[in-house]
Design a protein around this motif. Structure first.
Motif, PDB file in Angstrom:
ATOM      1  N   GLY A   1      22.058 -33.878 -11.081  1.00  0.00           N
ATOM      2  CA  GLY A   1      21.440 -33.860 -12.406  1.00  0.00           C
ATOM      3  C   GLY A   1      20.022 -33.336 -12.361  1.00  0.00           C
ATOM      4  N   ALA A   2      19.242 -33.786 -11.379  1.00  0.00           N
ATOM      5  CA  ALA A   2      17.865 -33.306 -11.245  1.00  0.00           C
ATOM      6  C   ALA A   2      17.846 -31.818 -10.890  1.00  0.00           C
ATOM      7  CB  ALA A   2      17.136 -34.121 -10.180  1.00  0.00           C
ATOM      8  N   TYR A   3      18.738 -31.410  -9.990  1.00  0.00           N
ATOM      9  CA  TYR A   3      18.780 -30.005  -9.592  1.00  0.00           C
ATOM     10  C   TYR A   3      19.222 -29.137 -10.766  1.00  0.00           C
ATOM     11  CZ  TYR A   3      19.624 -25.649  -7.251  1.00  0.00           C
ATOM     12  OH  TYR A   3      19.582 -24.325  -6.907  1.00  0.00           O
ATOM     13  N   TYR A   4      20.180 -29.620 -11.558  1.00  0.00           N
ATOM     14  CA  TYR A   4      20.632 -28.803 -12.669  1.00  0.00           C
ATOM     15  C   TYR A   4      19.530 -28.621 -13.714  1.00  0.00           C
ATOM     16  CZ  TYR A   4      23.003 -26.392 -16.238  1.00  0.00           C
ATOM     17  OH  TYR A   4      23.312 -25.424 -17.145  1.00  0.00           O
ATOM     18  N   ALA A   5      18.712 -29.646 -13.938  1.00  0.00           N
ATOM     19  CA  ALA A   5      17.588 -29.498 -14.873  1.00  0.00           C
ATOM     20  C   ALA A   5      16.655 -28.385 -14.392  1.00  0.00           C
ATOM     21  CB  ALA A   5      16.842 -30.817 -15.015  1.00  0.00           C
ATOM     22  N   LEU A   6      16.374 -28.366 -13.093  1.00  0.00           N
ATOM     23  CA  LEU A   6      15.559 -27.299 -12.504  1.00  0.00           C
ATOM     24  C   LEU A   6      16.272 -25.954 -12.629  1.00  0.00           C
ATOM     25  CD1 LEU A   6      13.194 -26.296 -10.594  1.00  0.00           C
ATOM     26  CD2 LEU A   6      14.808 -26.727  -8.741  1.00  0.00           C
ATOM     27  N   TYR A   7      17.562 -25.936 -12.344  1.00  0.00           N
ATOM     28  CA  TYR A   7      18.358 -24.707 -12.411  1.00  0.00           C
ATOM     29  C   TYR A   7      18.357 -24.134 -13.829  1.00  0.00           C
ATOM     30  CZ  TYR A   7      22.410 -21.625 -12.301  1.00  0.00           C
ATOM     31  OH  TYR A   7      23.233 -20.537 -12.420  1.00  0.00           O
ATOM     32  N   PHE A   8      18.574 -24.980 -14.821  1.00  0.00           N
ATOM     33  CA  PHE A   8      18.619 -24.548 -16.214  1.00  0.00           C
ATOM     34  C   PHE A   8      17.292 -23.924 -16.614  1.00  0.00           C
ATOM     35  CE2 PHE A   8      18.166 -25.124 -20.779  1.00  0.00           C
ATOM     36  CZ  PHE A   8      19.375 -24.652 -21.249  1.00  0.00           C
ATOM     37  N   LEU A   9      16.203 -24.600 -16.317  1.00  0.00           N
ATOM     38  CA  LEU A   9      14.879 -24.100 -16.680  1.00  0.00           C
ATOM     39  C   LEU A   9      14.573 -22.793 -15.951  1.00  0.00           C
ATOM     40  CD1 LEU A   9      12.259 -24.574 -18.245  1.00  0.00           C
ATOM     41  CD2 LEU A   9      11.444 -25.890 -16.285  1.00  0.00           C
TER      42      LEU A   9
ATOM     43  N   LEU B   1      22.842 -16.162 -22.307  1.00  0.00           N
ATOM     44  CA  LEU B   1      22.219 -17.362 -22.879  1.00  0.00           C
ATOM     45  C   LEU B   1      23.261 -18.345 -23.400  1.00  0.00           C
ATOM     46  CD1 LEU B   1      19.164 -15.796 -24.730  1.00  0.00           C
ATOM     47  CD2 LEU B   1      19.128 -17.230 -22.675  1.00  0.00           C
ATOM     48  N   THR B   2      24.329 -17.815 -24.005  1.00  0.00           N
ATOM     49  CA  THR B   2      25.398 -18.688 -24.498  1.00  0.00           C
ATOM     50  C   THR B   2      26.093 -19.397 -23.345  1.00  0.00           C
ATOM     51  OG1 THR B   2      25.728 -17.212 -26.374  1.00  0.00           O
ATOM     52  CG2 THR B   2      27.510 -18.754 -25.865  1.00  0.00           C
ATOM     53  N   LEU B   3      26.371 -18.670 -22.267  1.00  0.00           N
ATOM     54  CA  LEU B   3      27.022 -19.293 -21.111  1.00  0.00           C
ATOM     55  C   LEU B   3      26.115 -20.315 -20.434  1.00  0.00           C
ATOM     56  CD1 LEU B   3      28.985 -16.312 -19.527  1.00  0.00           C
ATOM     57  CD2 LEU B   3      29.888 -18.267 -20.787  1.00  0.00           C
ATOM     58  N   LEU B   4      24.814 -20.056 -20.422  1.00  0.00           N
ATOM     59  CA  LEU B   4      23.884 -21.031 -19.850  1.00  0.00           C
ATOM     60  C   LEU B   4      23.856 -22.299 -20.697  1.00  0.00           C
ATOM     61  CD1 LEU B   4      21.811 -21.533 -17.594  1.00  0.00           C
ATOM     62  CD2 LEU B   4      20.069 -20.636 -19.152  1.00  0.00           C
TER      63      LEU B   4
ATOM     64  N   MET C   1      27.051 -24.116 -20.123  1.00  0.00           N
ATOM     65  CA  MET C   1      26.997 -24.751 -18.808  1.00  0.00           C
ATOM     66  C   MET C   1      26.174 -26.039 -18.859  1.00  0.00           C
ATOM     67  SD  MET C   1      25.839 -22.868 -15.356  1.00  0.00           S
ATOM     68  CE  MET C   1      26.182 -23.510 -13.756  1.00  0.00           C
ATOM     69  N   GLY C   2      25.102 -26.040 -19.644  1.00  0.00           N
ATOM     70  CA  GLY C   2      24.292 -27.250 -19.791  1.00  0.00           C
ATOM     71  C   GLY C   2      25.077 -28.382 -20.420  1.00  0.00           C
TER      72      GLY C   2
ATOM     73  N   ILE D   1      20.062 -17.450  -4.949  1.00  0.00           N
ATOM     74  CA  ILE D   1      19.734 -18.664  -4.190  1.00  0.00           C
ATOM     75  C   ILE D   1      20.012 -19.914  -5.026  1.00  0.00           C
ATOM     76  CG2 ILE D   1      17.832 -19.971  -3.152  1.00  0.00           C
ATOM     77  CD1 ILE D   1      16.653 -17.191  -2.347  1.00  0.00           C
ATOM     78  N   LEU D   2      19.537 -19.912  -6.275  1.00  0.00           N
ATOM     79  CA  LEU D   2      19.744 -21.072  -7.145  1.00  0.00           C
ATOM     80  C   LEU D   2      21.226 -21.314  -7.418  1.00  0.00           C
ATOM     81  CD1 LEU D   2      16.869 -20.564  -9.722  1.00  0.00           C
ATOM     82  CD2 LEU D   2      17.074 -22.433  -8.089  1.00  0.00           C
ATOM     83  N   SER D   3      21.967 -20.255  -7.709  1.00  0.00           N
ATOM     84  CA  SER D   3      23.388 -20.411  -8.030  1.00  0.00           C
ATOM     85  C   SER D   3      24.204 -20.809  -6.804  1.00  0.00           C
ATOM     86  CB  SER D   3      23.933 -19.115  -8.632  1.00  0.00           C
ATOM     87  OG  SER D   3      23.317 -18.860  -9.862  1.00  0.00           O
ATOM     88  N   ALA D   4      23.867 -20.271  -5.639  1.00  0.00           N
ATOM     89  CA  ALA D   4      24.592 -20.642  -4.418  1.00  0.00           C
ATOM     90  C   ALA D   4      24.364 -22.111  -4.080  1.00  0.00           C
ATOM     91  CB  ALA D   4      24.165 -19.749  -3.260  1.00  0.00           C
ATOM     92  N   THR D   5      23.142 -22.590  -4.278  1.00  0.00           N
ATOM     93  CA  THR D   5      22.856 -24.003  -4.032  1.00  0.00           C
ATOM     94  C   THR D   5      23.624 -24.889  -5.014  1.00  0.00           C
ATOM     95  OG1 THR D   5      20.644 -23.386  -3.267  1.00  0.00           O
ATOM     96  CG2 THR D   5      21.011 -25.708  -3.801  1.00  0.00           C
TER      97      THR D   5
END
Length: 125
Positions: free
Chosen positions: A9-17, A41-44, A47-48, A100-104
């Motif tokens: 959850g914390a990583y996804y908040a960082l990923y989204f931003l 933007l719609t897919l992001l 995804m959120g 990098i972000l998406s692979a993580t």
């Protein structure tokens, strides 16, 4: 498993931003076709919504030791992994930071899926 859900959850908040800021950067610096910008933007955003639902159901299923919410969370994890793959490979413009972000995120989804399968198997037996 709860720790992994909190980390995710914390990583996804960082990923989204970070992804939102990178899409904004790419639309300003590069020629980013408008229909593809709207698609990304719609897919992001989708995804959120998917991630919030997935993490809620996964945490609820884990804490109550219920198979159904955990199984739904597992199915949503597969959808989240597919969207992570989109942002890793098929996005209109992919920067190294995107990769990098998406692979993580994809690695976190894989680890969560394995642990969800183990938890569902333990709850059933």
């Amino acid at each position: 498993m709860k720790v992994l859900f909190c980390l995710s959850g914390a990583y996804y908040a960082l990923y989204f931003l970070a992804t939102l800021l990178m899409i904004t950067y790419k639309s300003q610096v590069f020629s980013y076709p408008h229909p593809y910008l709207v698609l990304d933007l719609t897919l992001l955003l989708l995804m959120g919504i998917l991630e919030v639902t997935r993490l809620y159901l996964g945490t609820k299923g884990n804490l109550t030791e219920a198979e159904v919410p955990l199984a739904i969370s597992l199915a949503l994890t597969a959808g989240g992994a597919l969207l992570s793959t989109y942002f890793l490979l098929w996005q209109t413009l992919v920067l190294r930071a995107d990769s990098i972000l998406s692979a993580t995120l994809l690695a976190l989804h894989g680890l969560e899926a394995i642990l969800q399968l183990v938890a569902i198997a333990a709850f059933v037996s």
